[in-house]
Design a protein around this motif. Structure first.
Motif, PDB file in Angstrom:
ATOM      1  N   HIS A  91       0.834  -1.205   0.000  1.00 37.06           N
ATOM      2  CA  HIS A  91       0.000   0.000   0.000  1.00 37.06           C
ATOM      3  C   HIS A  91       0.874   1.262   0.000  1.00 37.06           C
ATOM      4  CE1 HIS A  91      -2.995   2.956   1.095  1.00 37.06           C
ATOM      5  NE2 HIS A  91      -2.377   3.183   2.242  1.00 37.06           N
ATOM      6  N   THR A  92       1.895   1.260   0.847  1.00 33.34           N
ATOM      7  CA  THR A  92       2.796   2.410   0.919  1.00 33.34           C
ATOM      8  C   THR A  92       3.473   2.647  -0.431  1.00 33.34           C
ATOM      9  OG1 THR A  92       3.181   2.065   3.270  1.00 33.34           O
ATOM     10  CG2 THR A  92       4.843   3.338   2.078  1.00 33.34           C
ATOM     11  N   LEU A  93       3.996   1.595  -1.023  1.00 33.44           N
ATOM     12  CA  LEU A  93       4.656   1.726  -2.321  1.00 33.44           C
ATOM     13  C   LEU A  93       3.682   2.178  -3.404  1.00 33.44           C
ATOM     14  CD1 LEU A  93       6.981  -1.390  -2.248  1.00 33.44           C
ATOM     15  CD2 LEU A  93       7.717   1.008  -2.378  1.00 33.44           C
ATOM     16  N   ALA A  94       2.495   1.610  -3.416  1.00 27.75           N
ATOM     17  CA  ALA A  94       1.505   1.983  -4.427  1.00 27.75           C
ATOM     18  C   ALA A  94       1.156   3.461  -4.329  1.00 27.75           C
ATOM     19  CB  ALA A  94       0.256   1.122  -4.289  1.00 27.75           C
ATOM     20  N   ARG A  95       0.975   3.948  -3.117  1.00 34.48           N
ATOM     21  CA  ARG A  95       0.645   5.374  -2.950  1.00 34.48           C
ATOM     22  C   ARG A  95       1.812   6.263  -3.357  1.00 34.48           C
ATOM     23  NH1 ARG A  95      -4.728   6.217  -2.803  1.00 34.48           N
ATOM     24  NH2 ARG A  95      -3.950   8.331  -2.716  1.00 34.48           N
ATOM     25  N   TRP A  96       3.022   5.888  -2.979  1.00 35.89           N
ATOM     26  CA  TRP A  96       4.191   6.681  -3.379  1.00 35.89           C
ATOM     27  C   TRP A  96       4.315   6.732  -4.893  1.00 35.89           C
ATOM     28  CZ3 TRP A  96       8.418   4.609   0.474  1.00 35.89           C
ATOM     29  CH2 TRP A  96       8.236   5.234   1.717  1.00 35.89           C
ATOM     30  N   HIS A  97       4.113   5.598  -5.542  1.00 39.12           N
ATOM     31  CA  HIS A  97       4.220   5.562  -7.003  1.00 39.12           C
ATOM     32  C   HIS A  97       3.078   6.314  -7.677  1.00 39.12           C
ATOM     33  CE1 HIS A  97       7.689   3.039  -7.544  1.00 39.12           C
ATOM     34  NE2 HIS A  97       7.175   2.026  -6.859  1.00 39.12           N
ATOM     35  N   THR A  98       1.924   6.350  -7.060  1.00 36.41           N
ATOM     36  CA  THR A  98       0.764   7.009  -7.657  1.00 36.41           C
ATOM     37  C   THR A  98       0.750   8.507  -7.383  1.00 36.41           C
ATOM     38  OG1 THR A  98      -0.517   4.983  -7.346  1.00 36.41           O
ATOM     39  CG2 THR A  98      -1.766   6.978  -7.787  1.00 36.41           C
ATOM     40  N   ASP A  99       1.118   8.907  -6.171  1.00 39.79           N
ATOM     41  CA  ASP A  99       0.938  10.295  -5.747  1.00 39.79           C
ATOM     42  C   ASP A  99       2.188  11.153  -5.855  1.00 39.79           C
ATOM     43  OD1 ASP A  99      -1.647   9.573  -5.104  1.00 39.79           O
ATOM     44  OD2 ASP A  99      -1.194   9.243  -2.993  1.00 39.79           O
TER      45      ASP A  99
END
Length: 131
Positions: free
Chosen positions: A40-48
């Motif tokens: 989740h942390t990685l996905a948000r960093w990559h998205t935002d």
């Protein structure tokens, strides 16, 4: 971020590979929780981030959903990724997959998940599409 990416690269499947000794249940739950939190942390960093990498975000979410198929937070991440990518067909597929998972496991979706579904299906552009 590189350390988290390296840690996720070590995740090859479900803990204990489906063979669950009785003593391992709490350990497996803890491992799944940490795997999901990291994804989740990685996905948000990559998205935002300032320079989004939606393909990397998508890859990490799909990889983790193969391990923990009932994670609403990862489905919400995937909805945000596809919305940011302006990919309405993928948004609809993700909503259908999420709803099927909820029916299969007899889970009521949480309010935040329902709000996310309504947002991404609203037809409004993602805040990231104006970059």
């Amino acid at each position: 971020m590189a350390d988290l990416e390296s840690a996720m690269a070590l995740v090859r499947g479900k803990p204990f590979d489906g063979r669950t000794p009785p003593w391992a249940d709490p350990v497996i739950q803890e491992m799944l929780s940490r795997i999901t939190d990291t994804a989740h942390t990685l996905a948000r960093w990559h998205t935002d981030g300032d320079t989004p990498d939606l393909e990397a975000a998508r890859r990490i979410v799909f990889h983790t959903l193969d391990i923990e198929a009932t994670s609403e937070v990862l489905y919400r991440d995937l909805l945000h990724i596809e919305w940011a990518a302006a990919n309405p067909a993928a948004v609809r597929r993700t909503v259908a997959r999420l709803q099927q998972m909820a029916r299969t496991y007899n889970i009521s979706l949480d309010g935040l998940t329902e709000d996310t579904i309504n947002l991404v299906l609203s037809g409004r552009p993602s805040p990231g599409t104006n970059r």
